[in-house]
Design an enzyme around this catalytic site. Structure first.
Site, PDB file in Angstrom:
ATOM      1  N   GLU A  22     -32.848 -24.120  44.172  1.00  0.00           N
ATOM      2  CA  GLU A  22     -33.228 -25.503  44.467  1.00  0.00           C
ATOM      3  C   GLU A  22     -34.164 -25.604  45.667  1.00  0.00           C
ATOM      4  O   GLU A  22     -35.172 -26.294  45.637  1.00  0.00           O
ATOM      5  CB  GLU A  22     -31.986 -26.353  44.745  1.00  0.00           C
ATOM      6  CG  GLU A  22     -31.168 -26.694  43.529  1.00  0.00           C
ATOM      7  CD  GLU A  22     -30.012 -27.604  43.886  1.00  0.00           C
ATOM      8  OE1 GLU A  22     -30.189 -28.481  44.744  1.00  0.00           O
ATOM      9  OE2 GLU A  22     -28.925 -27.432  43.306  1.00  0.00           O
TER      10      GLU A  22
ATOM     11  N   ASP B 112     -27.390 -25.029  42.807  1.00  0.00           N
ATOM     12  CA  ASP B 112     -26.066 -25.155  43.410  1.00  0.00           C
ATOM     13  C   ASP B 112     -24.991 -25.398  42.355  1.00  0.00           C
ATOM     14  O   ASP B 112     -25.251 -26.010  41.311  1.00  0.00           O
ATOM     15  CB  ASP B 112     -26.048 -26.305  44.422  1.00  0.00           C
ATOM     16  CG  ASP B 112     -26.957 -26.032  45.608  1.00  0.00           C
ATOM     17  OD1 ASP B 112     -27.240 -24.856  45.878  1.00  0.00           O
ATOM     18  OD2 ASP B 112     -27.391 -27.002  46.255  1.00  0.00           O
TER      19      ASP B 112
ATOM     20  N   ASP C 216     -22.583 -27.497  41.715  1.00  0.00           N
ATOM     21  CA  ASP C 216     -21.942 -28.800  41.685  1.00  0.00           C
ATOM     22  C   ASP C 216     -22.600 -29.595  40.573  1.00  0.00           C
ATOM     23  O   ASP C 216     -23.462 -29.080  39.859  1.00  0.00           O
ATOM     24  CB  ASP C 216     -22.047 -29.503  43.044  1.00  0.00           C
ATOM     25  CG  ASP C 216     -23.475 -29.598  43.558  1.00  0.00           C
ATOM     26  OD1 ASP C 216     -24.428 -29.438  42.764  1.00  0.00           O
ATOM     27  OD2 ASP C 216     -23.652 -29.830  44.765  1.00  0.00           O
TER      28      ASP C 216
ATOM     29  N   GLU D  45     -24.753 -31.993  40.603  1.00  0.00           N
ATOM     30  CA  GLU D  45     -26.191 -32.158  40.771  1.00  0.00           C
ATOM     31  C   GLU D  45     -26.925 -30.866  40.454  1.00  0.00           C
ATOM     32  O   GLU D  45     -27.952 -30.855  39.774  1.00  0.00           O
ATOM     33  CB  GLU D  45     -26.493 -32.606  42.210  1.00  0.00           C
ATOM     34  CG  GLU D  45     -27.781 -33.363  42.375  1.00  0.00           C
ATOM     35  CD  GLU D  45     -27.700 -34.775  41.832  1.00  0.00           C
ATOM     36  OE1 GLU D  45     -28.768 -35.347  41.543  1.00  0.00           O
ATOM     37  OE2 GLU D  45     -26.582 -35.301  41.691  1.00  0.00           O
TER      38      GLU D  45
ATOM     39  N   TYR E  68     -21.436 -22.736  51.302  1.00  0.00           N
ATOM     40  CA  TYR E  68     -22.014 -23.997  50.821  1.00  0.00           C
ATOM     41  C   TYR E  68     -21.360 -25.192  51.506  1.00  0.00           C
ATOM     42  O   TYR E  68     -20.138 -25.248  51.665  1.00  0.00           O
ATOM     43  CB  TYR E  68     -21.836 -24.100  49.309  1.00  0.00           C
ATOM     44  CG  TYR E  68     -22.602 -25.222  48.674  1.00  0.00           C
ATOM     45  CD1 TYR E  68     -23.981 -25.291  48.787  1.00  0.00           C
ATOM     46  CD2 TYR E  68     -21.949 -26.216  47.958  1.00  0.00           C
ATOM     47  CE1 TYR E  68     -24.696 -26.312  48.192  1.00  0.00           C
ATOM     48  CE2 TYR E  68     -22.658 -27.240  47.353  1.00  0.00           C
ATOM     49  CZ  TYR E  68     -24.028 -27.290  47.483  1.00  0.00           C
ATOM     50  OH  TYR E  68     -24.743 -28.306  46.897  1.00  0.00           O
TER      51      TYR E  68
ATOM     52  N   ARG F 282     -21.429 -28.557  50.829  1.00  0.00           N
ATOM     53  CA  ARG F 282     -20.996 -29.777  50.126  1.00  0.00           C
ATOM     54  C   ARG F 282     -19.753 -29.431  49.313  1.00  0.00           C
ATOM     55  O   ARG F 282     -19.840 -28.890  48.221  1.00  0.00           O
ATOM     56  CB  ARG F 282     -22.110 -30.322  49.225  1.00  0.00           C
ATOM     57  CG  ARG F 282     -23.301 -30.837  50.007  1.00  0.00           C
ATOM     58  CD  ARG F 282     -24.296 -31.559  49.112  1.00  0.00           C
ATOM     59  NE  ARG F 282     -25.415 -32.073  49.895  1.00  0.00           N
ATOM     60  CZ  ARG F 282     -26.554 -31.425  50.097  1.00  0.00           C
ATOM     61  NH1 ARG F 282     -26.716 -30.226  49.568  1.00  0.00           N
ATOM     62  NH2 ARG F 282     -27.515 -31.957  50.818  1.00  0.00           N
TER      63      ARG F 282
ATOM     64  N   HIS G  82     -15.895 -25.325  45.152  1.00  0.00           N
ATOM     65  CA  HIS G  82     -16.348 -24.414  46.191  1.00  0.00           C
ATOM     66  C   HIS G  82     -15.187 -24.090  47.122  1.00  0.00           C
ATOM     67  O   HIS G  82     -14.125 -24.691  47.067  1.00  0.00           O
ATOM     68  CB  HIS G  82     -17.473 -25.047  47.014  1.00  0.00           C
ATOM     69  CG  HIS G  82     -18.596 -25.569  46.189  1.00  0.00           C
ATOM     70  ND1 HIS G  82     -19.495 -24.749  45.555  1.00  0.00           N
ATOM     71  CD2 HIS G  82     -18.969 -26.837  45.891  1.00  0.00           C
ATOM     72  CE1 HIS G  82     -20.372 -25.484  44.894  1.00  0.00           C
ATOM     73  NE2 HIS G  82     -20.078 -26.751  45.079  1.00  0.00           N
TER      74      HIS G  82
END
Length: 939
Positions: free
Chosen positions: A14, A100, A102, A104, A326, A328, A373
């Site tokens: 990303e 990532d 997640d 998103e 990570y 988030r 995570h």
């Protein structure tokens, strides 16, 4: 980025900040490039192809009648990036989607798959830290694309589009143009408004207490403080015992007033005080769990004074450079290797006794917590201490890494242990003081083994009932029952109860998490959004709602109650979780939300916005303060009005942004109304016109104006329609853009001019006012061209103008006294782009990419960093004085990665043919192939 090489494997991440490190860890057989976030999204409906604007996609870029089918387009500024990725893919034999892990990130990977249409095997690569071991492990342990997670993210995107595009226009029509509503931002705004309402309704109560200093009789031993807690067998009321209306919550308490408290203080000095009771109990305190996104934001706010956005931006850099995992996440668990690393480090640094026999395990705490995570911790299977990274990290990055390291290590350390002692003292006051029986109490905690406190102690949020003298650890002398005490001193102290504390960014994030609203990745942007939208402003660290937020919140509460209901908003998050888990279908969930649920007779969003006729625009924008004083939110800002006034129109006055809503009492409102009646100070008459010249305080600062015959009488507040407040200069010369007058008010405009920065409204005189009103001033004519040179004051400061050629002036005073010769000398100099070049604000050193010196400069639109070739604007929370070289280089790298800026209108037209419309059938095919392995899909 080197060119495409045949036979290599393409890895797409990303962020460009990850490219270099991951490329080094994977070696020459891999080409690593960044998508720089999403490559496509829903367009604004106005940007749809002409043939689609009147069709089912025309309202939302979503066909709500066809299973909420979205229409995606490649962002104009991502077309170059997409072409670059396609070139790399053309010569690659495998594609790794390493976004990532997640929702998103999964959706970004899916969009890449849809746009790139690879003909080679595709693998989903995930990692939670950027270390050599983690990256090499990730490339060997790939998985398929998780389409349930993609569904959940797409549902959220569609949900937010429907919410915003249906509700925001209601705000435009009923409150003010340009406002926005959002699923999470509107609820967060409501929370801040509700807290301010509590403060507005709060009534302070007065109470007294007595504090005494005592010591064992005749021993000269350790003195200690004790506080009066009982009188004649009844407990003495403290601040916690009063409600927010200033009344006692229980009738069985003693409410001390000044006279009684003073009498008890004096009587205690004369009384015989003895120890009535002594108790002691063990004290144990456990360490806090490792950081989640929200707890990191809270603690960074308390300890480092970082706001949520600064915390996340700094954590992002630490993650991308391989220092932390990570950032988030809402998980409090860490891997077995991390547990071992933390225990080993605690043992090495503090001793074996500081590490418990068994590793600590932490469960989920936040509502709807997910386990995608680990918690946020130092990266790697062994941790680098703060001392080991001190040479590489500076400023905020070092401070945040140290905070994360301490919290992680402390989470695996032993409990703090000690004992808590409590004593009660008794005395009978002399007859001159009503012979009352009084009781004093004291307590103290002694930490005998610090345990995890040796490494870290969590901060605490403000407690309005906490006493300023309370201590975390306080020793008491050894006492036993019946021991007589010397009274060294007593003092009666008066107090007033405090209103509920306003939210800070940290406490608002904590409250959102506790209510299950939003997700870790959204907290920082939500808090930033409600400030950027003008709903919330800050005073120090406190979040204060604007009057605009009151109007918007009231409209939503009264007419869209379900949409700002905390439980309903949390249930939407739970619905997205069920979709991600595969327990709920995307389409059926969206249908219930938008069209309603016949089974439960619940209205959908479409029904809620169908009938707006019963919304009283004036009513929702009116806040009753009391005694006939109201605040109205008008077109030009908030103003106070006296509804009991017999004047036509009623008396009104602008409300300064400096006045918080809880400070707007009826008395304050009348004060502003009186000031408005007086602030139109008549300076005298203009000799040329005979009109009064008045100095006034307006919303955008002090100004002078002339009073036209149809104007209000001098001294009255400027007029305002129900949609607009008073105090808005017609044509301010500086400091704020002029407000466009309506056709009715545009007959004749009075001359108006803002005061210079060094002028004072209270002391300005007629001559100065007339000089201000004379601007722009004709300095003289250019002898060569014959064009007039004028001196003018503009939005960006004073300047000269000759035809279309403008030159900046240094000071405002030059507008009055610059001569023609001086003006011609300025025009004789080569024209500079923008204002005269100012020295750089800071030098950051040579850029690692261009090799050129990087400096921080002040620009027309704010401070920016530049190496002479690339310019990058500093973000909102970047301080020009403290920005680090690394941050400056990062901004430049991001700007280069985005490529040259293109005009959106032109670029949007080119996306029509290239835009990829995602159909239901295509998605079903993708889901099927993803379930069977990405490699099969590409065959």
């Amino acid at each position: 980025m080197e060119g495409p090489v045949s036979g290599r494997k393409l890895v797409i991440v990303e962020s460009p900040g990850k490219v270099k490190s991951i490329g080094e860890y994977l070696g020459p057989d891999y080409v690593v490039d960044a998508s720089i976030g999403h490559i496509r999204d829903l367009p604004n409906p106005s940007e749809l192809p002409v043939e689609m604007k009147k069709g089912p996609f025309g309202k939302f870029a979503i066909n709500v009648e066809d299973d909420f089918d979205p229409y995606y387009v490649v962002d104009a500024d991502k077309k170059k990036k997409v072409n670059e990725l396609k070139r790399h893919l053309k010569n690659a034999d495998e594609l790794y989607l390493a976004t990532d892990e997640d929702r998103e990130g999964e959706a970004i990977a899916w969009h890449l798959l849809e746009v790139l249409q690879p003909k080679v095997p595709v693998k989903r690569m995930v990692f939670h830290e950027i270390t050599r071991e983690a990256i090499q492990r990730a490339v060997n342990e790939t998985r398929d694309l998780n389409m349930d997670r993609v569904d959940a993210q797409e549902t959220r995107r569609v949900l937010d589009r429907l919410y915003g595009y249906e509700v925001s226009p209601v705000l435009w029509r009923k409150v003010r143009q340009g406002l926005s509503a959002g699923r999470v931002q509107s609820v967060a705004t409501r929370m801040v408004v509700e807290r301010e309402r509590e403060r507005m309704a709060f009534r302070s109560a007065s109470y007294w207490d007595v504090e005494g200093e005592f010591a064992p009789e005749g021993s000269g031993g350790q003195a200690f403080l004790a506080r009066l807690t009982g009188v004649d067998g009844k407990r003495v009321a403290t601040g916690r015992d009063f409600d927010d209306r200033g009344a006692l919550k229980s009738s069985g308490l003693v409410h001390l007033e000044a006279a009684l408290a003073t009498s008890i203080a004096e009587g205690t000095r004369e009384a015989q005080v003895v120890v009535r009771q002594v108790s002691e109990k063990p004290y144990t305190r456990r360490p806090s769990a490792p950081f989640t996104t929200s707890t990191l934001q809270q603690e960074a706010s308390r300890k480092l004074r970082l706001n949520a956005q600064s915390t996340m931006r700094t954590a992002q850099r630490l993650y991308e450079n391989g220092y932390i995992t990570y950032m988030r996440t809402d998980s409090t668990t860490i891997s077995e290797s991390a547990v071992s690393a933390a225990r080993a480090q605690a043992r090495d640094l503090y001793g074996a006794e500081f590490v418990p026999d068994a590793p600590r395990r932490y469960g989920k705490k936040s509502k709807n917590a997910q386990e995608a995570h680990e918690a946020i911790r130092p990266a790697g299977d062994s941790f680098r201490t703060p001392a080991q990274v001190a040479g590489a990290l500076r400023g905020q990055e070092y401070a945040l890494y140290e905070l994360i390291w301490k919290r992680t290590v402390a989470s695996q350390m032993a409990d703090a242990k000690g004992s808590t002692a409590s004593v009660k003292l008794a005395a009978t006051l002399p007859s001159g003081h009503d012979a009352r029986e009084v009781e004093f109490s004291a307590s103290g905690t002694v930490i005998t083994f610090r345990g995890f406190l040796a490494a870290y102690e969590e901060g605490r949020d403000e407690d309005r009932h906490a006493r300023p003298t309370e201590e975390q650890e306080r020793r008491l002398p050894r006492l036993s029952e019946g021991v007589a005490l010397d009274v060294l001193d007593t003092e009666a102290q008066g107090h007033r109860t405090s209103p509920p504390a306003r939210y800070t960014e940290a406490t608002l994030v904590k409250a959102l998490e506790e209510k299950g609203i939003g997700r870790p990745s959204t907290y920082a942007s939500t808090v930033g959004t409600i400030q950027d939208r003008g709903y919330v402003r800050t005073r120090g660290s406190a979040l204060i709602p604007t009057w605009l937020a009151f109007a918007v919140t009231r409209l939503l509460e009264e007419h869209f109650e379900r949409l700002v209901d905390y439980d309903f908003t949390a249930s939407m998050e739970e619905g997205l979780d069920r979709i991600e888990a595969g327990d709920e279908q995307r389409v059926s969930w969206l249908k219930r939300f938008y069209f309603g649920d016949q089974a439960t007779d619940a209205e959908g969003l479409q029904d809620l916005v169908a009938d707006l006729g019963d919304i009283d625009a004036r009513g929702v924008s009116t806040i009753d303060i009391g005694d006939g004083i109201v605040v109205r939110v008008g077109r030009y800002g908030p103003y106070v009005e006296d509804t009991n006034s017999t004047d036509d129109p009623p008396r009104r006055a602008t409300i300064s942004d400096e006045i918080a809503p809880d400070e707007m009492t009826p008395e304050k409102g009348r004060e502003l109304l009186e000031a408005a009646a007086d602030d139109g100070r008549v300076l005298g008459q203009d000799p040329a016109t005979g009109r009064d010249i008045v100095a006034r305080a307006g919303r955008y600062g002090p100004y002078v104006t002339e009073v036209l015959p149809e104007d209000p009488e001098p001294g009255a507040a400027a007029t305002a329609t129900p949609e607009g407040g008073p105090g808005s200069p017609a044509t301010p010369a500086k400091k704020a853009p002029a407000k466009k007058a309506t056709k009715k008010a545009a007959k004749v405009k009075p001359r108006t001019a803002s005061l210079f920065e060094d002028m004072d409204l209270a002391t300005i005189e007629l001559d100065t006012a007339l000089r201000l009103l004379s601007l722009p001033r004709v300095v003289g004519a250019d002898p060569e061209s014959g064009e007039d040179i004028t001196a003018q004051n503009g939005r960006y400061g004073p300047y000269l103008k000759k035809g279309t050629d403008s030159r900046s002036l240094t000071t405002e005073s030059q507008l009055f006294d610059i001569t023609l010769e001086e003006a011609l000398a300025i025009y004789a100099q080569p024209k500079q782009r923008g204002r005269a070049a100012a020295p750089p604000l800071k030098e950051l050193g040579n850029d690692p990419v261009s090799g050129k010196p990087v400096v921080v400069k002040e620009g027309r639109f704010g401070p920016y960093v530049t190496d002479g070739e690339t310019n990058a604007t500093l973000r909102k929370d970047d301080d020009p004085a403290t920005v680090t070289p690394e941050r400056g280089f990062e901004l430049l790298a991001d700007k280069r990665a985005k490529g040259p800026t293109t005009r959106k209108r032109t670029a949007k037209k080119t996306t029509k043919k290239a835009a990829a419309k995602k159909t239901t059938a295509k998605k079903a095919a993708t889901k099927k192939s993803a379930a069977g392995g990405a490699a099969q899909k590409s065959s």
